[in-house]
Design a protein around this motif. Structure first.
Motif, PDB file in Angstrom:
ATOM      1  N   PRO A 161      26.961  11.921  -7.849  1.00  0.00           N
ATOM      2  CA  PRO A 161      25.530  12.115  -8.150  1.00  0.00           C
ATOM      3  C   PRO A 161      24.682  10.892  -7.790  1.00  0.00           C
ATOM      4  O   PRO A 161      23.571  11.036  -7.263  1.00  0.00           O
ATOM      5  CB  PRO A 161      25.521  12.390  -9.651  1.00  0.00           C
ATOM      6  CG  PRO A 161      26.869  12.990  -9.930  1.00  0.00           C
ATOM      7  CD  PRO A 161      27.827  12.290  -8.995  1.00  0.00           C
ATOM      8  N   ALA A 162      25.195   9.705  -8.038  1.00  0.00           N
ATOM      9  CA  ALA A 162      24.427   8.497  -7.699  1.00  0.00           C
ATOM     10  C   ALA A 162      24.264   8.372  -6.193  1.00  0.00           C
ATOM     11  O   ALA A 162      23.177   8.052  -5.687  1.00  0.00           O
ATOM     12  CB  ALA A 162      25.129   7.259  -8.265  1.00  0.00           C
ATOM     13  N   GLU A 163      25.342   8.647  -5.453  1.00  0.00           N
ATOM     14  CA  GLU A 163      25.280   8.542  -4.000  1.00  0.00           C
ATOM     15  C   GLU A 163      24.370   9.616  -3.403  1.00  0.00           C
ATOM     16  O   GLU A 163      23.681   9.371  -2.399  1.00  0.00           O
ATOM     17  CB  GLU A 163      26.687   8.646  -3.416  1.00  0.00           C
ATOM     18  CG  GLU A 163      27.578   7.454  -3.766  1.00  0.00           C
ATOM     19  CD  GLU A 163      29.023   7.654  -3.348  1.00  0.00           C
ATOM     20  OE1 GLU A 163      29.757   6.651  -3.273  1.00  0.00           O
ATOM     21  OE2 GLU A 163      29.409   8.816  -3.107  1.00  0.00           O
ATOM     22  N   ARG A 164      24.340  10.793  -4.038  1.00  0.00           N
ATOM     23  CA  ARG A 164      23.497  11.870  -3.522  1.00  0.00           C
ATOM     24  C   ARG A 164      22.016  11.478  -3.630  1.00  0.00           C
ATOM     25  O   ARG A 164      21.217  11.784  -2.747  1.00  0.00           O
ATOM     26  CB  ARG A 164      23.779  13.162  -4.282  1.00  0.00           C
ATOM     27  CG  ARG A 164      22.963  14.337  -3.773  1.00  0.00           C
ATOM     28  CD  ARG A 164      23.436  15.640  -4.382  1.00  0.00           C
ATOM     29  NE  ARG A 164      24.830  15.906  -4.032  1.00  0.00           N
ATOM     30  CZ  ARG A 164      25.455  17.041  -4.313  1.00  0.00           C
ATOM     31  NH1 ARG A 164      24.795  18.025  -4.922  1.00  0.00           N
ATOM     32  NH2 ARG A 164      26.716  17.207  -3.997  1.00  0.00           N
ATOM     33  N   ARG A 165      21.662  10.775  -4.715  1.00  0.00           N
ATOM     34  CA  ARG A 165      20.273  10.322  -4.854  1.00  0.00           C
ATOM     35  C   ARG A 165      19.908   9.409  -3.694  1.00  0.00           C
ATOM     36  O   ARG A 165      18.814   9.512  -3.124  1.00  0.00           O
ATOM     37  CB  ARG A 165      20.099   9.576  -6.174  1.00  0.00           C
ATOM     38  CG  ARG A 165      20.088  10.436  -7.415  1.00  0.00           C
ATOM     39  CD  ARG A 165      19.869   9.578  -8.653  1.00  0.00           C
ATOM     40  NE  ARG A 165      18.600   8.844  -8.579  1.00  0.00           N
ATOM     41  CZ  ARG A 165      18.260   7.896  -9.452  1.00  0.00           C
ATOM     42  NH1 ARG A 165      19.104   7.556 -10.446  1.00  0.00           N
ATOM     43  NH2 ARG A 165      17.101   7.284  -9.335  1.00  0.00           N
ATOM     44  N   THR A 215      28.757  16.996   0.177  1.00  0.00           N
ATOM     45  CA  THR A 215      29.587  17.495  -0.923  1.00  0.00           C
ATOM     46  C   THR A 215      30.595  16.454  -1.391  1.00  0.00           C
ATOM     47  O   THR A 215      31.179  16.603  -2.468  1.00  0.00           O
ATOM     48  CB  THR A 215      30.338  18.759  -0.472  1.00  0.00           C
ATOM     49  OG1 THR A 215      31.076  18.465   0.729  1.00  0.00           O
ATOM     50  CG2 THR A 215      29.357  19.891  -0.207  1.00  0.00           C
ATOM     51  N   ASP A 216      30.831  15.429  -0.577  1.00  0.00           N
ATOM     52  CA  ASP A 216      31.779  14.376  -0.958  1.00  0.00           C
ATOM     53  C   ASP A 216      31.122  13.274  -1.788  1.00  0.00           C
ATOM     54  O   ASP A 216      31.795  12.320  -2.180  1.00  0.00           O
ATOM     55  CB  ASP A 216      32.375  13.733   0.304  1.00  0.00           C
ATOM     56  CG  ASP A 216      33.156  14.734   1.141  1.00  0.00           C
ATOM     57  OD1 ASP A 216      33.718  15.675   0.542  1.00  0.00           O
ATOM     58  OD2 ASP A 216      33.188  14.558   2.372  1.00  0.00           O
ATOM     59  N   LEU A 217      29.844  13.400  -2.065  1.00  0.00           N
ATOM     60  CA  LEU A 217      29.109  12.317  -2.704  1.00  0.00           C
ATOM     61  C   LEU A 217      29.065  12.487  -4.221  1.00  0.00           C
ATOM     62  O   LEU A 217      29.031  13.602  -4.742  1.00  0.00           O
ATOM     63  CB  LEU A 217      27.673  12.270  -2.168  1.00  0.00           C
ATOM     64  CG  LEU A 217      27.508  12.138  -0.649  1.00  0.00           C
ATOM     65  CD1 LEU A 217      26.030  12.130  -0.275  1.00  0.00           C
ATOM     66  CD2 LEU A 217      28.216  10.886  -0.136  1.00  0.00           C
TER      67      LEU A 217
END
Length: 499
Positions: free
Chosen positions: A8-12, A4-6
């Protein structure tokens, strides 16, 4: 770190990691990571997120996790010091805001191809695979001292440092007092170091490094004017050190290196005006190739080096060389001795008998005895210059008569000329017989031979005596005969000693 701390780019990136899938943020094939500082949040990934992912990222059963990221801006500092990374890391065409720290880390393959970094601090890193910095641009130092790489190290097409404006020194490590751009000292690379087309504006240091395969610097450009471009003392190379078409502006220092097969500097240009351009003293080298290389600008130091094959045309050597103790078995290309000998006059230490003996041995190995004799004759003439006056006079006499024994046909020519002179002179005016009733028939040719040959008697000299100027001619023939006999004996002795 929670998902949840990420961003959108980091979540990918986080979701692709456990599956070993790649994430590509590039918007086009011409994306230049040098402009990465202007990339927005949609292409930015925090270094601390990558650290958490590599040390404690999610796993999926039956899948091989791995970090495969292309075209991202890495914000913050990627700090993996002393950590153990069990996954392969590939960060392609990325822009790093800060210098990554991998000191003492252990990792599998590490690939940073086409990325832009302000440096890399990875001394004593252990890579169980390959380390790739292919086509990377690193504006600051790369610390890999003491690194252990079980695969190969790739620097093909990389750019280290930044070029300077005209009249200004490079920004990093141009001279010996500056910090080296690449520290690979005491590193152990199991296979190869591939650095074709490398461009470095500062010093490359490989002191004490051990490379199991080859070091390839073909088409590299090393700029360190006034300093040391390549510092590789006691480097150990299992096969070849290739540096064809190398451009080195600054000293290339290989003192004490051990290169099992070839040190290939064909077509290279080495330049360090006013200093040493190539220092390869105390080395053991299988073959040194300088074929078609440009004339070296600066001093060459090959003292106490052992080489099996030295392949270099005479035109490649500079005006000053240091070759005391240089030993080699073969020379290439095969050229007349007259083209090789001028190099021996350029030694800073003056006359070196050993250098002439080495050249002689190389010609004899090639089966060229004529060239070997030429070298030995030149050696004696050069040695003559170091002698006192009376010894130089005697040496000149030996040289003029029989070429110190290396020109035996000269003695025959002198003997024939003196025999003709004496025979003609004594034919015109015959000597008087000492005992007319016992004297044999006079023969001017054998009378002259009796005078010329000190240990041979035909009975003519003992039976006849000359008067007037013919008597002085007899004395001259006797003295000349002794000189010729002495020099011929010296030549025969020298020939037998060579055998």
């Amino acid at each position: 770190m929670e998902i949840t701390d990420l961003s959108p780019a980091e979540r990918r990136v986080w979701e692709a990691f456990p599956l070993g899938q790649g994430v590509d943020f590039r918007t086009g094939a011409d994306d230049d990571p040098a402009a990465g500082s202007a990339w927005g949040a949609d292409r930015s990934v925090r270094a601390e997120m990558l650290r958490a992912l590599l040390f404690d990222g999610p796993q999926t059963n039956g899948e091989i996790a791995g970090l495969k990221l292309t075209g991202a801006r890495i914000t913050g500092q990627l700090d993996l010091r002393y950590g153990t990374v069990e996954h392969p890391v590939g960060l392609h065409s990325c822009h790093f805001e800060q210098c990554p720290k991998l000191y003492g880390a252990q990792t599998r393959s590490l690939v940073l191809n086409d990325s832009v970094l302000p440096g890399l601090r990875a001394a004593t890193v252990r890579v169980d695979g390959v380390l790739r910095l292919t086509r990377c641009r690193l504006t600051g130092p790369v610390h890999l001292g003491g690194a252990q790489i079980s695969g190969a190290f790739f620097l093909d097409g990389a750019l280290l440092g930044t070029s300077a404006a005209p009249g200004e020194p490079p920004s990093h490590g141009s001279g010996d007092s500056g910090e080296p751009l690449l520290r690979l000292n005491h590193a152990v690379i199991t296979t190869d170091v591939q650095a074709t087309g490398l461009r470095a504006h500062g010093q490359i240091r490989l002191d004490g490094a051990g490379v199991g395969g080859q070091v390839n610097l073909d088409d590299a450009e090393l700029h360190a004017p006034g300093g040391t471009a390549l510092h590789a003392e006691t480097l150990s190379v299992g096969t070849d050190l290739r540096a064809m078409r190398l451009r080195a502006y600054g000293r290339v220092n290989l003192r004490g290196a051990r290169i099992s097969q070839q040190l290939n500097l064909a077509y290279a240009r080495l330049s360090n005006p006013g200093g040493q351009a190539l220092r390869a003293s105390n080395c053991v080298i299988g073959e040194l190739w300088l074929r078609e290389a440009a004339r070296i600008v600066g001093t060459v130091n090959l003292r106490d080096t052992s080489i099996d094959l030295l392949h270099a045309a005479p035109g490649v050597w500079p005006d000053r060389v240091k070759i005391d103790g240089l030993s080699y078995r073969r020379l290439g290309p095969h050229l007349p001795a007259e083209q090789r000998l001028p190099l021996l006059e350029r030694e800073e230490g003056g006359y070196l008998p050993f250098a002439y003996e080495q050249l002689t041995a190389a010609y004899r190995t090639a089966g060229d005895e004529t060239a070997a004799r030429t070298v030995q004759l030149t050696k004696l003439r050069r040695h003559r210059r170091t002698l006192p006056g009376y010894a130089r006079l005697w040496g000149r006499l030996q040289d003029a008569t029989v070429g110190y024994g290396f020109r035996p046909m000269r003695a025959a020519g002198w003997l024939l000329a003196l025999l003709l002179i004496g025979a003609l002179a004594f034919t015109r005016k015959r000597p008087h017989p000492l005992k007319p009733e016992e004297a044999p028939d006079f023969n001017p040719a054998f009378y002259t031979l009796d005078l010329l040959l000190p240990l041979v008697g035909f009975g003519q000299e003992a039976a006849f005596t000359s008067q007037g100027w013919h008597q002085w001619l007899s004395y001259l023939l006797i003295a000349t005969g002794w000189i010729l006999a002495t020099t011929i004996a010296a030549g025969i002795t020298r020939s037998l000693s060579r055998q």
